[in-house]
Each structure stands twice: as C-alpha cells, then as structure tokens.
Scaffold this motif. Sequence first.
Motif, PDB file in Angstrom:
ATOM      1  N   ASP A 217       0.768  -1.240   0.000  1.00 16.74           N
ATOM      2  CA  ASP A 217       0.000   0.000   0.000  1.00 16.74           C
ATOM      3  C   ASP A 217       0.804   1.299   0.000  1.00 16.74           C
ATOM      4  OD1 ASP A 217       1.050  -0.210   2.521  1.00 16.74           O
ATOM      5  OD2 ASP A 217      -0.852  -0.098   3.579  1.00 16.74           O
ATOM      6  N   ALA A 218       2.123   1.236  -0.086  1.00 21.85           N
ATOM      7  CA  ALA A 218       2.915   2.471   0.012  1.00 21.85           C
ATOM      8  C   ALA A 218       3.787   2.698  -1.221  1.00 21.85           C
ATOM      9  CB  ALA A 218       3.769   2.439   1.278  1.00 21.85           C
ATOM     10  N   HIS A 219       3.318   2.259  -2.362  1.00 19.69           N
ATOM     11  CA  HIS A 219       4.100   2.405  -3.589  1.00 19.69           C
ATOM     12  C   HIS A 219       4.504   3.856  -3.847  1.00 19.69           C
ATOM     13  CE1 HIS A 219       2.149  -1.487  -3.998  1.00 19.69           C
ATOM     14  NE2 HIS A 219       3.115  -1.809  -4.830  1.00 19.69           N
ATOM     15  N   GLY A 220       3.610   4.789  -3.617  1.00 23.15           N
ATOM     16  CA  GLY A 220       3.885   6.202  -3.871  1.00 23.15           C
ATOM     17  C   GLY A 220       5.034   6.735  -3.040  1.00 23.15           C
ATOM     18  N   VAL A 221       5.132   6.302  -1.786  1.00 23.86           N
ATOM     19  CA  VAL A 221       6.237   6.742  -0.926  1.00 23.86           C
ATOM     20  C   VAL A 221       7.560   6.311  -1.536  1.00 23.86           C
ATOM     21  CG1 VAL A 221       7.337   6.406   1.329  1.00 23.86           C
ATOM     22  CG2 VAL A 221       4.859   6.706   1.187  1.00 23.86           C
ATOM     23  N   TYR A 222       7.634   5.061  -1.939  1.00 27.63           N
ATOM     24  CA  TYR A 222       8.888   4.512  -2.444  1.00 27.63           C
ATOM     25  C   TYR A 222       9.216   5.002  -3.847  1.00 27.63           C
ATOM     26  CZ  TYR A 222       8.387   1.684   1.696  1.00 27.63           C
ATOM     27  OH  TYR A 222       8.237   1.285   2.999  1.00 27.63           O
ATOM     28  N   GLU A 223       8.212   5.209  -4.681  1.00 31.25           N
ATOM     29  CA  GLU A 223       8.451   5.716  -6.037  1.00 31.25           C
ATOM     30  C   GLU A 223       9.104   7.091  -6.005  1.00 31.25           C
ATOM     31  OE1 GLU A 223       4.521   5.342  -7.671  1.00 31.25           O
ATOM     32  OE2 GLU A 223       4.882   3.276  -8.307  1.00 31.25           O
ATOM     33  N   LYS A 224       8.734   7.939  -5.017  1.00 30.45           N
ATOM     34  CA  LYS A 224       9.354   9.264  -4.879  1.00 30.45           C
ATOM     35  C   LYS A 224      10.860   9.167  -4.664  1.00 30.45           C
ATOM     36  CE  LYS A 224       6.095  10.676  -1.788  1.00 30.45           C
ATOM     37  NZ  LYS A 224       5.596  11.472  -0.671  1.00 30.45           N
ATOM     38  N   LEU A 225      11.313   8.017  -4.192  1.00 26.17           N
ATOM     39  CA  LEU A 225      12.724   7.824  -3.867  1.00 26.17           C
ATOM     40  C   LEU A 225      13.443   6.945  -4.882  1.00 26.17           C
ATOM     41  CD1 LEU A 225      12.079   7.409  -0.088  1.00 26.17           C
ATOM     42  CD2 LEU A 225      13.244   9.326  -1.184  1.00 26.17           C
ATOM     43  N   GLY A 226      12.792   6.693  -6.021  1.00 28.35           N
ATOM     44  CA  GLY A 226      13.454   5.962  -7.096  1.00 28.35           C
ATOM     45  C   GLY A 226      13.135   4.489  -7.192  1.00 28.35           C
ATOM     46  N   PHE A 227      12.361   3.951  -6.273  1.00 29.19           N
ATOM     47  CA  PHE A 227      11.988   2.541  -6.366  1.00 29.19           C
ATOM     48  C   PHE A 227      10.978   2.367  -7.490  1.00 29.19           C
ATOM     49  CE2 PHE A 227      13.679   2.755  -2.120  1.00 29.19           C
ATOM     50  CZ  PHE A 227      14.242   1.519  -1.910  1.00 29.19           C
ATOM     51  N   ALA A 228      11.043   1.220  -8.152  1.00 32.36           N
ATOM     52  CA  ALA A 228      10.140   0.912  -9.266  1.00 32.36           C
ATOM     53  C   ALA A 228       9.832  -0.582  -9.243  1.00 32.36           C
ATOM     54  CB  ALA A 228      10.808   1.290 -10.598  1.00 32.36           C
ATOM     55  N   PRO A 229       8.744  -0.985  -9.896  1.00 30.48           N
ATOM     56  CA  PRO A 229       8.468  -2.427  -9.985  1.00 30.48           C
ATOM     57  C   PRO A 229       9.639  -3.153 -10.646  1.00 30.48           C
ATOM     58  CG  PRO A 229       6.584  -1.144 -10.729  1.00 30.48           C
ATOM     59  CD  PRO A 229       7.722  -0.180 -10.553  1.00 30.48           C
ATOM     60  N   LEU A 230       9.786  -4.427 -10.329  1.00 35.79           N
ATOM     61  CA  LEU A 230      10.840  -5.227 -10.950  1.00 35.79           C
ATOM     62  C   LEU A 230      10.667  -5.234 -12.465  1.00 35.79           C
ATOM     63  CD1 LEU A 230      10.880  -8.291  -8.547  1.00 35.79           C
ATOM     64  CD2 LEU A 230      12.599  -6.491  -8.697  1.00 35.79           C
ATOM     65  N   GLU A 231      11.761  -5.042 -13.187  1.00 33.02           N
ATOM     66  CA  GLU A 231      11.686  -5.058 -14.653  1.00 33.02           C
ATOM     67  C   GLU A 231      11.360  -6.436 -15.187  1.00 33.02           C
ATOM     68  OE1 GLU A 231      14.827  -3.285 -16.925  1.00 33.02           O
ATOM     69  OE2 GLU A 231      14.997  -1.603 -15.517  1.00 33.02           O
ATOM     70  N   ASN A 232      11.931  -7.451 -14.576  1.00 34.03           N
ATOM     71  CA  ASN A 232      11.720  -8.821 -15.027  1.00 34.03           C
ATOM     72  C   ASN A 232      11.311  -9.694 -13.844  1.00 34.03           C
ATOM     73  OD1 ASN A 232      12.687  -8.472 -17.843  1.00 34.03           O
ATOM     74  ND2 ASN A 232      14.591  -7.952 -16.796  1.00 34.03           N
ATOM     75  N   PRO A 233      10.091  -9.520 -13.347  1.00 31.71           N
ATOM     76  CA  PRO A 233       9.707 -10.293 -12.162  1.00 31.71           C
ATOM     77  C   PRO A 233       9.711 -11.800 -12.404  1.00 31.71           C
ATOM     78  CG  PRO A 233       7.812  -9.141 -13.082  1.00 31.71           C
ATOM     79  CD  PRO A 233       9.024  -8.646 -13.812  1.00 31.71           C
ATOM     80  N   GLU A 234       9.616 -12.193 -13.657  1.00 30.52           N
ATOM     81  CA  GLU A 234       9.615 -13.628 -13.954  1.00 30.52           C
ATOM     82  C   GLU A 234      10.962 -14.276 -13.639  1.00 30.52           C
ATOM     83  OE1 GLU A 234      10.997 -11.474 -17.605  1.00 30.52           O
ATOM     84  OE2 GLU A 234       9.332 -11.192 -16.218  1.00 30.52           O
ATOM     85  N   LYS A 235      12.011 -13.481 -13.473  1.00 32.48           N
ATOM     86  CA  LYS A 235      13.329 -14.019 -13.118  1.00 32.48           C
ATOM     87  C   LYS A 235      13.454 -14.280 -11.625  1.00 32.48           C
ATOM     88  CE  LYS A 235      16.051 -11.904 -16.807  1.00 32.48           C
ATOM     89  NZ  LYS A 235      17.206 -11.038 -17.086  1.00 32.48           N
ATOM     90  N   TRP A 236      12.592 -13.670 -10.839  1.00 29.65           N
ATOM     91  CA  TRP A 236      12.674 -13.765  -9.378  1.00 29.65           C
ATOM     92  C   TRP A 236      11.850 -14.939  -8.872  1.00 29.65           C
ATOM     93  CZ3 TRP A 236      15.809 -10.734  -6.412  1.00 29.65           C
ATOM     94  CH2 TRP A 236      16.435  -9.687  -7.083  1.00 29.65           C
ATOM     95  N   MET A 237      12.363 -15.574  -7.839  1.00 29.71           N
ATOM     96  CA  MET A 237      11.644 -16.672  -7.205  1.00 29.71           C
ATOM     97  C   MET A 237      11.726 -16.478  -5.696  1.00 29.71           C
ATOM     98  SD  MET A 237      12.899 -19.841  -9.567  1.00 29.71           S
ATOM     99  CE  MET A 237      11.671 -20.972  -8.949  1.00 29.71           C
ATOM    100  N   ALA A 238      10.848 -17.138  -4.987  1.00 31.30           N
ATOM    101  CA  ALA A 238      10.847 -17.059  -3.542  1.00 31.30           C
ATOM    102  C   ALA A 238      10.526 -18.427  -2.975  1.00 31.30           C
ATOM    103  CB  ALA A 238       9.831 -16.042  -3.060  1.00 31.30           C
ATOM    104  N   LEU A 239      11.054 -18.710  -1.823  1.00 30.22           N
ATOM    105  CA  LEU A 239      10.743 -19.925  -1.078  1.00 30.22           C
ATOM    106  C   LEU A 239       9.977 -19.493   0.154  1.00 30.22           C
ATOM    107  CD1 LEU A 239      11.151 -22.990  -0.700  1.00 30.22           C
ATOM    108  CD2 LEU A 239      13.272 -22.432   0.512  1.00 30.22           C
ATOM    109  N   GLY A 240       8.815 -20.053   0.380  1.00 25.29           N
ATOM    110  CA  GLY A 240       8.032 -19.699   1.558  1.00 25.29           C
ATOM    111  C   GLY A 240       7.180 -18.471   1.366  1.00 25.29           C
ATOM    112  N   ASN A 241       6.626 -18.277   0.182  1.00 28.85           N
ATOM    113  CA  ASN A 241       5.742 -17.130  -0.058  1.00 28.85           C
ATOM    114  C   ASN A 241       4.606 -17.145   0.949  1.00 28.85           C
ATOM    115  OD1 ASN A 241       6.984 -15.923  -2.266  1.00 28.85           O
ATOM    116  ND2 ASN A 241       6.060 -17.377  -3.680  1.00 28.85           N
ATOM    117  N   GLN A 242       4.297 -15.966   1.457  1.00 25.19           N
ATOM    118  CA  GLN A 242       3.173 -15.836   2.382  1.00 25.19           C
ATOM    119  C   GLN A 242       2.419 -14.592   2.088  1.00 25.19           C
ATOM    120  OE1 GLN A 242       4.586 -16.159   6.383  1.00 25.19           O
ATOM    121  NE2 GLN A 242       5.142 -18.270   6.128  1.00 25.19           N
TER     122      GLN A 242
END
Length: 147
Positions: A122-147
Amino acid sequence: MSDSTGPGMADGYEMSADPARIDAARVHRWLSTDAYWALGRTREKQDAAIAGSVNFGVYDEASGEQVAYARVVTDRATFAWLCDVYVDPAARGKGLGTALVAGVRAHLEPFGVRRILLATADAHGVYEKLGFAPLENPEKWMALGNQ
C-alpha cells in the motif's frame, strides 16, 4: 550513520542507525499489532530480526521518543532488503517515512549495494518518490516460503 537530521527530515526529528537507541519493545508493539505484514510476530522473533539487521530509528528531538523504524537485511556489498518500515500513527503526515527511507538509501550508498528490494501492499507512492520501481523482469525472481 550517526544521529543526523537526514535527507528531508522534518524539523524537530532526527534519524539514527545506532542500535542502542532502538526501542525494541515499541517496535515490537507497532509491528505485531498494527503492521499487516507482521501481525502476531513474537517479541523473540522481532528481537532476532533486529539483531540480524541494520536498524534505523527516527526520534523526536525534544523527548527522545522513537517515532519511526526501518530495518535492512544486507551483506553491505551487493544486496539489501528494506523491510519493517513503520511510522507511529501520531507522527504520520510529516514526511518522516519518506525521509527515513531516503536516509536508509544514503546510508547504504557508500557500500555500493547494487540492488535494494522491498515489498509493499500500500505504500508504492512513498517509495516511487525515492526511485523505487516495480521489478523489470519479475519472472526471473523466485521465492521460497511465499506468504
């Protein structure tokens, strides 16, 4: 980072990475009762997270009371994960969260960390102001134990 006002910190507040200043009981109460990602987290688990992380607090200069918190899990060389960013409800609306994250970013800059990740619902706007952006290639990322 020693105590400082930090980038964009509101008047009357200071940021510190001094682990001795963290109010662990307050941080636990905030996160375990009011942060959707940490509801029910035990004090023991929170204390272990604090011990294994670089911790940042924002403090009211007049009272010394901690009003915000963030922690970073990092190797201080290539990677960092920003998490548990929280501003006390009574201190919200003053830009403290944005200033806190900017201070964390400035703290990590000298290490040459290539990537700082975070997750938010819920805080995307806060982080975008500081240069954060969605992952360019999220399909490359994996996680163990998603919750």
